[in-house]
Enzyme design. Structure first.
Site, mmCIF file in Angstrom:
data_model
loop_
_atom_site.group_PDB
_atom_site.id
_atom_site.type_symbol
_atom_site.label_atom_id
_atom_site.label_comp_id
_atom_site.label_asym_id
_atom_site.label_seq_id
_atom_site.Cartn_x
_atom_site.Cartn_y
_atom_site.Cartn_z
ATOM 1 N N GLU A 1 -19.744 -19.392 13.980
ATOM 2 C CA GLU A 1 -18.322 -19.862 14.517
ATOM 3 C C GLU A 1 -17.468 -18.916 14.499
ATOM 4 O OE1 GLU A 1 -17.301 -24.085 15.428
ATOM 5 O OE2 GLU A 1 -18.961 -24.600 13.621
ATOM 6 N N HIS B 1 -6.515 -26.317 18.022
ATOM 7 C CA HIS B 1 -7.658 -25.730 18.330
ATOM 8 C C HIS B 1 -7.544 -24.765 19.550
ATOM 9 C CE1 HIS B 1 -11.899 -25.214 19.246
ATOM 10 N NE2 HIS B 1 -12.293 -25.493 18.171
ATOM 11 N N ARG C 1 -8.822 -19.504 14.177
ATOM 12 C CA ARG C 1 -8.548 -20.339 15.313
ATOM 13 C C ARG C 1 -6.735 -20.120 15.617
ATOM 14 N NH1 ARG C 1 -11.391 -26.154 13.724
ATOM 15 N NH2 ARG C 1 -13.509 -25.147 14.585
ATOM 16 N N HIS D 1 -6.011 -30.351 16.727
ATOM 17 C CA HIS D 1 -7.301 -30.746 16.605
ATOM 18 C C HIS D 1 -7.366 -31.252 15.059
ATOM 19 C CE1 HIS D 1 -11.485 -30.220 16.534
ATOM 20 N NE2 HIS D 1 -11.398 -29.388 15.433
ATOM 21 N N SER E 1 -14.593 -28.691 7.259
ATOM 22 C CA SER E 1 -14.077 -29.873 7.240
ATOM 23 C C SER E 1 -14.869 -31.073 6.867
ATOM 24 C CB SER E 1 -13.296 -30.639 8.612
ATOM 25 O OG SER E 1 -12.765 -31.638 8.332
#
Ligand SMILES: Cc1cc2nc3c(=O)[nH]c(=O)nc-3n(C[C@H](O)[C@H](O)[C@H](O)COP(=O)(O)OP(=O)(O)OC[C@H]3O[C@@H](n4cnc5c(N)ncnc54)[C@H](O)[C@@H]3O)c2cc1C
Length: 426
Positions: free
Chosen positions: A114, A244, A285, A347, A387
């Site tokens: 990611e 996000h 992000r 987010h 997370s």
């Protein structure tokens, strides 16, 4: 007023943090768990992309640096080390509990990537990793004879005597207060009673319900943080809120559907109104969200587009089936051919109730884990897929401290250790 209850440990919240804390407490411990809405209405069920792991010791420095860089180097270094060093044991435990992570050809764990990760190190289950993990944890907790789960029961205050937490005041929640339409009305809705406990763990998730546009469940409104603040418990970084970059644009009111960062990790690109790329999609992000907002300002639009043209169709079909189905149903767009509209959306909450390396808060008898807590691991901006991992690591550490009175020792940094953790999961 209903009859009061008593238990050894009260866990407020049934997401991954609350469930894993229950699983790590001794079976001799009488546990009561609360869920404000229906059990499945927690953000843990929504997690798409995956959960980070240290794949081998050679990756330690890079994983540490990626987490720190994303967090603008405001992260608590001790917490980052604890999270990364604990990750192989956590993933091995999830596999033992039946979590079906994707595998590579040799039967080892498959890793996806990611934004802001310098290499693939994310375990995943299609695009429904959170549902897979949370369902397995919930099944395991439901099988425990020492755990009582109270569904649609909300903490409204802490019980505090002599500066020490002794449980919570709770209230029965009517189904219409929760997002899911429920057929029956609860006649006793609104009634309050006390749950007395020797120790209390707050695992109440995030704050997205306070925002107009969020990927979170609406009933996650930062209750634990507000109640803790009123009771004089220390909080940290209440302004560290993660936006996000890619919530799906164009649906009606209610929770915004997330387009996982792993889409960009697998090659999806952002396009402006003219159909041109305008940023590096794999930056942290907050950087990508700022670039999108700036592009929207330049274009005079209220969204940009995400195109899957560079993602192989086999990957879309095997990895992003839920996202594809949702876009088809909600907007009539097929990500195999069509760009989809996306917009930055609230987010995640990096701040919260201040905790130490064992999840202990500033109030004796009171612990916190998961998104509600702030152990400083994410700094000012969370790295993708850290997370779920952080929630599980601190849930286990809080349970250990409650059971033993001591701090859980950190696994030693040795390549052998990591290999051993994985060996029996194959
Ligand atoms: C759409 C989406 C995708 C995500 N994808 C990823 C991902 O791929 N990887 C990753 O690592 N993270 C991801 N995250 C973040 C991650 O899912 C959450 O941060 C994590 O699951 C939080 O777990 P938790 O146990 O702290 O809280 P939650 O799972 O949100 O659970 C909170 C619990 O607290 C209860 N509760 C709240 N208030 C009260 C109250 N007053 N009284 C009683 N109970 C209460 C709720 O009912 C619920 O049971 C994603 C988040 C979202 C929203």
């Amino acid at each position: 007023m209903h009859e009061d209850l008593g238990c050894d440990v009260l866990i407020v919240g049934c997401g991954v943090a609350g469930l894993y804390a229950a699983l790590n407490l001794p079976r001799t411990c009488a546990i009561t768990m609360l869920s404000k809405g229906a059990l499945e209405e927690c953000d843990s069920m929504l997690a798409q992309g995956g959960i980070c792991v240290l794949p081998d010791d050679a990756d330690y420095d890079a994983f540490f640096e990626d987490t720190m860089r994303a967090g603008h180097y405001e992260n608590r270094r001790e917490s980052v080390e604890i999270m990364i060093r604990s990750s192989p044991a956590i993933i091995a435990d999830l596999v033992r509990l039946g979590v079906a992570f994707e595998r590579d050809e040799s039967g080892g764990l498959a890793f996806t990537r990611e934004g802001a990760h310098s290499r693939p190190r994310i375990c995943y289950h299609a695009d429904t990793t959170g549902k897979e993990i949370t369902t397995r944890l919930l099944d395991a907790v439901r099988a425990l004879p020492n755990v009582r789960i109270l569904e649609r029961v909300a903490m409204v205050d802490l019980l505090v005597a002599g500066g020490r937490c002794g449980g919570a005041l709770v209230r029965l929640v009517a189904p219409e207060e929760s997002t899911r339409t429920a057929p029956e009305l609860r006649e006793d809705a609104g009634a309050c009673f006390r749950v007395r406990a020797l120790r209390t763990i707050l695992a109440c998730g995030g704050i997205g319900g306070l925002y107009d546009r969020s990927t979170n469940y609406p009933q996650l409104t930062g209750d634990a943080c507000m109640i803790a603040a009123e009771r004089g418990v220390a909080l940290e970084h209440l302004d560290y809120v993660q936006i996000h970059p890619t919530g799906l644009y164009g649906e009606g009111p209610g929770r915004t559907f997330l387009i996982s960062e792993s889409c960009r990790g697998e090659g999806a690109i952002l396009l402006n109104r003219a159909g041109e790329r305008f940023t590096d999609e794999l930056q942290p992000r907050d950087v990508v969200a700022a670039a999108i907002r700036e592009q929207m300002r330049i274009d005079g639009t209220d969204h940009v587009s995400l195109s899957f043209e560079r993602v192989a169709s086999e990957v879309i079909l095997s990895h992003f089936g839920t996202i594809r189905a949702h876009c088809l149903e909600a907007l009539g767009l097929d990500i195999l051919h069509d760009p989809i509209p996306v917009v930055p959306t609230q987010h995640y909450f990096m701040g919260g109730i201040s905790v130490d390396a064992d999840g202990a808060t500033s109030m004796p008898g009171l612990f916190a884990a998961g998104e509600t807590a702030c152990n400083g691991v994410h700094g000012r901006n969370r790295l993708a897929s850290n997370s779920l991992l952080e929630s599980l690591v601190w849930a286990r550490r809080a349970a250990w401290r409650i059971s033993t009175g001591a701090s859980l020792p950190l696994p030693l940094p040795s390549g052998n250790h990591v290999e051993q953790e994985f060996a029996w999961t194959r």
